[in-house]
Write an enzyme that holds these catalytic residues in place. Sequence first.
Site, PDB file in Angstrom:
ATOM      1  N   LYS A 182       2.158  -2.259   1.631  1.00  0.00           N
ATOM      2  CA  LYS A 182       0.738  -2.073   1.343  1.00  0.00           C
ATOM      3  C   LYS A 182       0.321  -2.904   0.121  1.00  0.00           C
ATOM      4  O   LYS A 182      -0.442  -3.834   0.269  1.00  0.00           O
ATOM      5  CB  LYS A 182       0.411  -0.598   1.146  1.00  0.00           C
ATOM      6  CG  LYS A 182       0.218   0.173   2.449  1.00  0.00           C
ATOM      7  CD  LYS A 182       1.489   0.701   3.059  1.00  0.00           C
ATOM      8  CE  LYS A 182       1.252   1.395   4.395  1.00  0.00           C
ATOM      9  NZ  LYS A 182       2.178   2.494   4.630  1.00  0.00           N
ATOM     10  N   ASP A 233       4.832  10.293  -3.047  1.00  0.00           N
ATOM     11  CA  ASP A 233       4.789   9.177  -2.106  1.00  0.00           C
ATOM     12  C   ASP A 233       3.531   8.375  -2.446  1.00  0.00           C
ATOM     13  O   ASP A 233       2.418   8.802  -2.160  1.00  0.00           O
ATOM     14  CB  ASP A 233       4.727   9.708  -0.668  1.00  0.00           C
ATOM     15  CG  ASP A 233       4.519   8.593   0.362  1.00  0.00           C
ATOM     16  OD1 ASP A 233       4.472   7.407  -0.023  1.00  0.00           O
ATOM     17  OD2 ASP A 233       4.409   8.913   1.568  1.00  0.00           O
ATOM     18  N   TRP A 254       0.770  11.687   6.291  1.00  0.00           N
ATOM     19  CA  TRP A 254       2.032  11.344   5.617  1.00  0.00           C
ATOM     20  C   TRP A 254       2.622  12.547   4.915  1.00  0.00           C
ATOM     21  O   TRP A 254       3.834  12.751   4.927  1.00  0.00           O
ATOM     22  CB  TRP A 254       1.837  10.154   4.682  1.00  0.00           C
ATOM     23  CG  TRP A 254       1.514   8.919   5.471  1.00  0.00           C
ATOM     24  CD1 TRP A 254       0.340   8.241   5.485  1.00  0.00           C
ATOM     25  CD2 TRP A 254       2.372   8.251   6.420  1.00  0.00           C
ATOM     26  NE1 TRP A 254       0.408   7.189   6.370  1.00  0.00           N
ATOM     27  CE2 TRP A 254       1.640   7.169   6.951  1.00  0.00           C
ATOM     28  CE3 TRP A 254       3.679   8.461   6.863  1.00  0.00           C
ATOM     29  CZ2 TRP A 254       2.173   6.301   7.908  1.00  0.00           C
ATOM     30  CZ3 TRP A 254       4.209   7.593   7.818  1.00  0.00           C
ATOM     31  CH2 TRP A 254       3.469   6.534   8.330  1.00  0.00           C
TER      32      TRP A 254
HETATM   33  C1  PLP Z   1       2.846   3.504   5.322  1.00  0.00           C
HETATM   34  C2  PLP Z   1       3.159   4.793   4.701  1.00  0.00           C
HETATM   35  C3  PLP Z   1       4.383   5.446   4.909  1.00  0.00           C
HETATM   36  C4  PLP Z   1       5.432   4.955   5.879  1.00  0.00           C
HETATM   37  O1  PLP Z   1       6.026   3.785   5.485  1.00  0.00           O
HETATM   38  P1  PLP Z   1       7.184   3.151   6.390  1.00  0.00           P
HETATM   39  O2  PLP Z   1       7.650   2.030   5.532  1.00  0.00           O
HETATM   40  O3  PLP Z   1       6.557   2.724   7.666  1.00  0.00           O
HETATM   41  O4  PLP Z   1       8.207   4.181   6.609  1.00  0.00           O
HETATM   42  C5  PLP Z   1       4.616   6.635   4.229  1.00  0.00           C
HETATM   43  N1  PLP Z   1       3.695   7.154   3.400  1.00  0.00           N
HETATM   44  C6  PLP Z   1       2.488   6.563   3.198  1.00  0.00           C
HETATM   45  C7  PLP Z   1       1.519   7.187   2.268  1.00  0.00           C
HETATM   46  C8  PLP Z   1       2.195   5.368   3.842  1.00  0.00           C
HETATM   47  O5  PLP Z   1       1.016   4.774   3.633  1.00  0.00           O
END
Ligand code: PLP
Length: 361
Positions: free
Chosen positions: A197, A173, A101
Amino acid sequence: MRKFNFSSGPSVLPEPVLRKAQVAVWDWDDTGIGILEHSHRGPEFTALCERAERLVREVGDVPDEYAILFLQGGASAQFHMVPMNFLAAGATADYCVTGTWGQKAIGEAKKLGQVHVACSSEASNFAAIPSADEVHWSSAPVYGHFTSNETIHGVQWAAPPPPPPGGAPLICDASSDLFSRPLEISRYGMVYAGAQKNLGPSGTVLALARKDLIERGSRALPTMLQYRTWASDHSLYNTPPTFGIYLVAEVLEWVRAEGGIAAMQARAVERASLVYDFLDQSRLFHGHARADSRSLMNITFRATTPALEAEFLAGADALGLANLKGHRSVGGMRASMYNAFPVAGARALVEYLDEFERAHR
Ligand SMILES: *Cc1c(COP(=O)(O)O)cnc(C)c1O
């Protein structure tokens, strides 16, 4: 029967929330209209947005200097929105790269401006989080970005990296660990997370951003790409993902009733310890992440051979332990256990691991 769902996202949601949502889809709060059918401009939905924002502030302990934004496009859209807003021509943005990511985030920023890698753990196939003295910020970055929990590799920052120089904001993030442990928001300029999540359904992104930072963002962008649009309209500039916001509010209500973020953290520690303790003494299985960098949310692990892994996964499915297959970049298995994941599911996994190992001595 519902399975123990180890999916990395979309992932398990609290059962009482799902039951309540079932009713709300038909007739929300005795309004005679289902939640999916309510106008986003109506008084009922306006009140819901206010409640969602209040819950984020209360449960997440978010002060008034931070705006609460419900964004769209998934967390991935933040990979370009952050640099579009804050990385001006001639300036440099710094990134800590600790997994897939982080790589994606810096990849988008590179298309838009100048970036500097402040640290990277790629050499270990992202099995470790750099220590504070391995983080080398550039001399004057406009922001420092990191990924608090790398969902695919199963590594997590125990504490955020040291602050970038010159008071530059730290941007995080936190898609796969927001509200799973206390967040010292004052250390950050902005934190964002895809909801799927720990917080709700996919397609909804929760962002917490300092209001003065939002105001510094570029004005030379399409309206929907400027954070100020979302801040000034309380995320209601266009039609928001109404059901997503409803569900995030209900999930946060559930988190609060369960004892808040402290209770979520205690459960995460209990679940993860059960599995890591087993892996540490196992001769057949081993974890991917270095012990000091392990994620409490996503546990990545391997067996001694791919054939054993395939057999393990087939057996898991048959037992109702679903979605344990690891991402192809790490291989093996991954057990994702977010806020709503029951401790009983972690126990069931360890029982199966133990039984499998005994059968393959
Ligand atoms: C799942 C995830 C993403 C991507 O999320 P989307 O909603 O599919 O764009 C980005 N960063 C992390 C750390 C993630 O776990």
